[in-house]
Design an enzyme around this catalytic site. Structure first.
Site, mmCIF file in Angstrom:
data_model
loop_
_atom_site.group_PDB
_atom_site.id
_atom_site.type_symbol
_atom_site.label_atom_id
_atom_site.label_comp_id
_atom_site.label_asym_id
_atom_site.label_seq_id
_atom_site.Cartn_x
_atom_site.Cartn_y
_atom_site.Cartn_z
ATOM 1 C CG HIS A 132 -1.972 -1.030 1.245
ATOM 2 N ND1 HIS A 132 -2.837 -1.232 0.182
ATOM 3 C CD2 HIS A 132 -2.301 -1.958 2.179
ATOM 4 C CE1 HIS A 132 -3.645 -2.247 0.483
ATOM 5 N NE2 HIS A 132 -3.341 -2.708 1.673
ATOM 6 C CG ASP A 169 -2.936 -8.319 0.766
ATOM 7 O OD1 ASP A 169 -2.247 -8.643 1.743
ATOM 8 O OD2 ASP A 169 -3.953 -7.590 0.857
ATOM 9 C CG HIS A 171 -6.637 -5.244 1.755
ATOM 10 N ND1 HIS A 171 -6.087 -6.129 2.663
ATOM 11 C CD2 HIS A 171 -7.800 -4.820 2.295
ATOM 12 C CE1 HIS A 171 -6.882 -6.229 3.725
ATOM 13 N NE2 HIS A 171 -7.944 -5.451 3.521
ATOM 14 C CG ASP A 256 -5.102 -9.870 3.448
ATOM 15 O OD1 ASP A 256 -4.835 -10.380 2.348
ATOM 16 O OD2 ASP A 256 -4.788 -8.701 3.752
HETATM 17 ZN ZN LIG Z 1 -4.212 -7.076 2.750
#
Ligand SMILES: [Zn+2]
Length: 344
Positions: A132, A169, A171, A256
């Site tokens: 991120h 991931d 996200h 995740d």
């Molecule tokens: Zn994540």
């Protein structure tokens, strides 16, 4: 690449345990226990025969391969001043900068070792995670983009022309996407849950300028299972990646999307990650490219540890890449979106 079949390199450093956002937010999910649980589990199975290496600290010069000097200085000075909040999710303490240097340093050392032929695959069991973090902004628990620095190092200093980065991931890897969105020497593919933090990564976003077509976003609905992820990987991601002919494959390995994870709503099982890793292994073998994975998210320590073990085993040669039927809705939509750029 040389290196005995099945033997990989595992990079770690105890400094990565010292970063603890719970000093600022007691319920913060990014805990040192995540790494401790992974290491306990791997220890119990003899590290699957993988060689452990201490991760060096990255230099500021390495960080500045993708980050601005202002960003690097800002994070360092905040940590030196005792730490604090960067945003509502991202906190640092006095030890966080050093942890981040070893996390980036692990990814850099792994890429150097893989490209020197020490092994065909590597894994960095480090934190804080990176995907991120943008060029000039820390966010989403991430300070510096470990995978992006390693990719840029490979291109600028180690003679690699093309790097494929797969981010599984749950996200969207907005940081890596932002850093490389105008580039055609990095193919960045992210499979992620739609509508989740950070909200970017729409199917229609294919990069820009020179890099148009070199960013592939595959948002999937909440509740999606391993079959969907594997199907998109097989029928969309792998054909594009094979046509790109990378000399290095990097994996932003967050876990995740696992059904046990408290932060997201996908329903992958541990063997879903093993199945994806088998596909990645076979792609890399066909291309003769090494594979380096770097831990990203995954917040249920036992599930993360299981998934890391399964991923290492699969990268090391365990299991077959199983073919899945194309997903009825998303595969044709993605093929229509990316077919202009890649032979899907
Ligand atoms: Zn994540």
């Amino acid at each position: 690449m040389s290196g005995a079949l099945g033997t990989g390199l595992y990079f770690r450093h105890s400094a990565c345990l010292e970063h603890d956002p719970r000093a600022h937010l007691p319920t913060h999910p990014d805990t040192p226990e995540r790494l401790l649980e992974i290491e306990r589990r791997l220890e119990a199975c003899g590290w699957l025969g993988w060689e452990r290496r201490e991760a060096p600290a990255a230099s500021e010069q390495e960080l500045e391969l993708v980050h601005t000097a202002r960003h690097v200085r800002g994070v360092r000075e905040l940590c030196e001043a005792g730490g604090g909040a960067i945003d509502a999710d991202t906190f640092v303490g006095p030890a966080s900068y050093r942890a981040a240097l070893h996390a980036v340093g692990a990814a850099c050392a792994m890429v150097r070792a893989l490209l020197a032929g020490d092994a065909a695959m590597g894994f960095c069991g480090v934190r804080p995670s990176g995907h991120h973090a943008e060029r000039e902004r820390a966010m989403g628990f991430c300070l510096f983009d470990n995978v992006a620095v390693a990719a840029e190092l490979a291109i600028r200093e180690l003679g690699v022309q093309r790097v494929f980065i797969l981010d599984w991931d749950v996200h969207h890897g907005n940081g890596t996407a932002e850093i490389f969105r105008r580039r055609r020497d990095v193919l960045f593919v992210s499979i992620h849950q739609a509508g989740l933090f950070p909200g970017t990564g729409a199917l229609q976003d294919v990069g820009s300028g020179e890099g148009e077509g070199y960013t592939l976003n595959l948002p999937v609905p909440a509740g999606s299972e391993g079959e969907l992820w594997c199907s998109l990987l097989e029928h969309v991601v792998l054909p594009a990646a094979a046509a790109f002919e990378p000399q290095l494959v990097l994996l932003s390995a967050g876990f995740d999307a696992h059904l046990g994870d408290p932060l997201a709503g996908c329903r992958l099982r541990t063997d879903s990650f093993a199945a994806m890793a088998c596909h990645v292994r076979e792609l890399a073998a066909r291309l003769g490219a090494p594979v380096g994975a770097v831990l990203e998210g995954g917040y249920e320590p036992r599930a993360v540890a299981e998934c890391v073990q399964a991923t290492l085993a699969a990268l090391g040669g365990e299991g077959e890449a199983v073919s899945a039927a194309p997903e009825a809705l998303l595969t044709p939509r993605a093929a229509a979106q990316f077919g202009r750029y890649w032979p899907l």
